[in-house]
Design an enzyme around this catalytic site. Structure first.
Site, PDB file in Angstrom:
ATOM      1  N   ASP A   1     -43.677 -34.576 -41.485  1.00  0.00           N
ATOM      2  CA  ASP A   1     -44.234 -34.686 -42.993  1.00  0.00           C
ATOM      3  C   ASP A   1     -45.628 -34.727 -43.036  1.00  0.00           C
ATOM      4  O   ASP A   1     -46.043 -35.776 -42.999  1.00  0.00           O
ATOM      5  CB  ASP A   1     -42.740 -35.695 -43.299  1.00  0.00           C
ATOM      6  CG  ASP A   1     -42.939 -35.914 -44.840  1.00  0.00           C
ATOM      7  OD1 ASP A   1     -44.334 -35.472 -45.514  1.00  0.00           O
ATOM      8  OD2 ASP A   1     -42.231 -36.363 -44.990  1.00  0.00           O
TER       9      ASP A   1
ATOM     10  N   SER B   1     -40.724 -40.255 -51.566  1.00  0.00           N
ATOM     11  CA  SER B   1     -42.224 -39.993 -51.246  1.00  0.00           C
ATOM     12  C   SER B   1     -42.671 -41.381 -52.332  1.00  0.00           C
ATOM     13  O   SER B   1     -42.939 -42.504 -51.941  1.00  0.00           O
ATOM     14  CB  SER B   1     -41.994 -38.647 -52.196  1.00  0.00           C
ATOM     15  OG  SER B   1     -43.264 -38.239 -52.350  1.00  0.00           O
TER      16      SER B   1
END
Length: 632
Positions: free
Chosen positions: A466, A414
């Site tokens: 995602d 991330s």
């Protein structure tokens, strides 16, 4: 209201106790007050259900009822104060059941009042109708009236201040310094620019996302041409390369997940984690590794040890220090792969969120790189912080002194994946053989020239749909345009969209075929914005102008396009059931390119596909499958 009515009916003749006269009046007044509030709320609900999102005509009487409900808050507040005074009076000696009922009523009243005040402070837009004074940049430059220009400037400044106050309120629990104040202003301007040109409320956005998801599912169910990336069978060399990278990614994802410390370990081992960590909390810290930041009970470091399987002596440096633009990381020796691993933590705190949201672009100046490009500002500053620690503090020199033959590998998930990617670019000249594995990095990270440059040493791993991997300002502008169009074109009331959408998301079934204003229009008319669509746009934003031909010739895009770093491995879940999948899920992986992630996909799994445990599970599944194939 029913509870108070029952309480009053049961104890009707029992108000002769000390303080009972006030109690009798209080209950009667409360019954009347709650009945009035219920009537006002029922009228609000009924009128709110009329019309459609883009047709507010049937709801024109709503403001009067809303203000009526607002006026009822004053007697409600007074009655809550009276109830609190009565409950706190020690001379009251009425029946205990009555007293407990009044205590519950008083607590409920104060909770409603407090949450209403918080909601108004956060959601209320003091600009109101002034939003209509917004003008596109091209028009504002040609304003003939200085008074109009000043008005426009004042409205924009007010909007920025409103967003800044909201952000400060949400971040009230963290210590704020100059860096925070600069970040608050930058993020406030970003939100102001993004939301200034639309007249949408959160429930409109929710309805739009539901409609987009169903439209997306309908398109996925239709026969279509294979994606460009799948138009030919991959050669054995490409397949072998993918299998090797998947095996490496599965190994290094452990380090990226371990950087989250005890929150990740407890999340993935909810029943046993605390017991295991308690056994290690009293151990002394290792003297060979350099640990900075707060880890009072050794929980973070104990979790990192258990997740990675490394020994105390394998860690060169661990930093738990966390501020805006300064994120935790650790440096360790990986003897299995003969690598010095720099693992960067992802988003886990308010400071990290502020780093994520500092999404302005800035230049990245590098020597011996032909085309320098744009990068995400907040993530670049975080990478600069780690770069200074690694080089200026001699951490990498210390690591290579211990293991000079090892290679350098940088990993992160991330925010950590984005930071690791930019850090790898900064270290590339000094360490030509370095590799970087970025797991679920943010989409708006590097300009095209830098993204192409990183394909030689960075591998990005993306799972499913995602959201974060598709997050960039152009993609968000595109999502806003799609929401406005599909919401404006739907002829159903919003409550029907939300109710049917919730049923569809939870239980599945066929996507709803909502009637729209597009039905029956010819092809030429479809290219023109609808009147209802224009009513939801306060002014034409750059994304909205993109609907019209040749708009890109008239004005440059507001946000430059930024892309994912390096070569991209896209992992897709294979599941026979669309909703509730079995635990033994199967995955397929393929090389992809940045254009596949140029649009945000709506899905119930758009958040869960980003979680580190899901990424690790997918990589382990593919790695084990490859291992079993080799053994066969």
């Amino acid at each position: 209201w029913i509870g108070i009515l029952v309480l009053y009916a049961v104890h009707k003749g029992q108000f002769n106790c000390p303080g009972g006269g006030l109690l009798h009046s209080y209950l009667l007044g409360l019954l009347l007050l709650l009945a009035s509030i219920i009537c006002a709320l029922s009228a609000l609900v009924f009128i709110s259900m009329q019309g459609t999102i883009s047709n507010p005509g049937p709801r024109k009487s709503l403001p009067k009822i809303l203000y009526t409900r607002l006026l009822l808050y004053f007697p409600e507040f007074i009655w809550a104060v009276v109830g609190a005074v009565w409950v706190s009076d020690n001379s009251v000696q009425c029946e205990k059941t009555v007293i407990n009922g009044i205590i519950g009523t008083v607590i409920a009243s104060w909770i409603i009042i407090i949450f209403t005040i918080i909601g108004v402070v956060i959601v209320f837009d003091p600009l109101g109708g002034k939003k209509t004074f917004y003008l596109p940049d091209g028009v504002s430059r040609n304003l003939e009236s200085s008074q109009s220009g000043q008005l426009l400037y004042n409205v924009k400044s007010s909007a920025t201040r409103v967003w800044e106050k909201r952000i400060r309120l949400l971040c009230c629990c963290i210590v704020q310094d100059d860096d925070h104040r600069v970040a608050f202003t930058s993020i406030a301007e970003l939100f102001r620019n993004y939301f200034s040109d639309t007249d949408l409320v959160p429930s409109d956005i929710a309805a739009g996302l539901i409609l987009l998801h169903q439209e997306q599912d309908k398109m996925e169910n239709c026969p279509k041409e294979p994606e460009e990336v799948l138009c030919h069978s991959p050669s054995s060399v490409v397949t072998d390369d993918l299998d090797v990278e998947l095996e490496n990614a599965a190994h290094y994802m452990l380090f990226a997940a371990a950087a989250y410390g005890w929150p990740y370990y407890v999340y993935t081992n909810p029943y046993t984690a605390l017991c295991k960590l308690n056994g290690d909390c009293c151990r002394n810290r290792p003297t060979d590794s350099d640990i900075t930041g707060s880890d009072r009970h050794n929980f973070h470091f104990g979790s990192i040890l258990k997740i990675t399987g490394l020994q105390y002596r394998d860690f060169i440096h661990i930093s738990f220090h966390n501020k805006i633009y300064e994120i935790p990381f650790f440096v360790a020796l990986d003897h299995k792969k003969e690598a010095i691993v720099v693992a960067v933590r992802g988003t886990l705190s308010f400071e990290d969120i502020l780093t994520d949201l500092s999404a302005d672009c800035e230049d990245l100046t590098l020597e011996e790189v032909l085309e320098n490009g744009f990068v995400h500002k907040g993530i670049t500053q975080a990478a600069n912080y780690i770069y200074r620690k690694l080089i200026n503090d001699g951490i990498l020199n210390q690591a290579f002194t211990i293991a000079p033959e090892y290679k350098l590998v940088i990993v992160g998930h991330s925010l950590g994946g984005g930071t690791a990617s930019i850090l790898a670019i900064m270290l590339r000249n000094s360490f030509p053989t370095l590799r970087c594995y970025a797991f679920s990095p943010p989409g708006g990270l590097l300009s095209k020239s830098l993204a192409d440059y990183t394909k030689h040493f960075i591998v990005s791993v993306i799972v499913g749909k995602d959201l974060v991997a598709r997050l960039s300002m152009p993609n968000m502008e595109d999502l806003k345009r799609r929401i406005v169009r599909i919401v404006a074109n739907c002829n159903r009331p919003k409550y029907q969209i939300l109710l049917r959408g919730c049923w569809y998301e939870v239980f599945g079934g066929d996507p709803d075929d909502f009637p729209t204003e597009l039905d029956g229009r010819n092809q030429d008319a479809l290219t023109q914005p609808l009147l209802a669509e224009e009513s939801l746009m306060v002014h034409r934003s750059p994304s909205y102008n993109a609907l019209e031909e040749e708009s890109h010739l008239n004005s440059p895009p507001q946000y430059p396009h930024l892309y994912l770093p390096g070569k991209i491995i896209h992992i897709v879940e294979e599941c026979s059931s669309r909703r509730l999948c079995s635990s033994d899920m199967k995955y397929t992986a393929r090389w992809s390119n940045e254009t596949v992630f140029s649009s945000i996909l709506i899905s119930p799994k758009m958040i869960t596909d980003h979680m580190p445990d899901v990424v690790l599970k997918a990589l382990n599944s593919l790695s084990q499958e490859h291992g079993s194939c080799l053994s066969c």
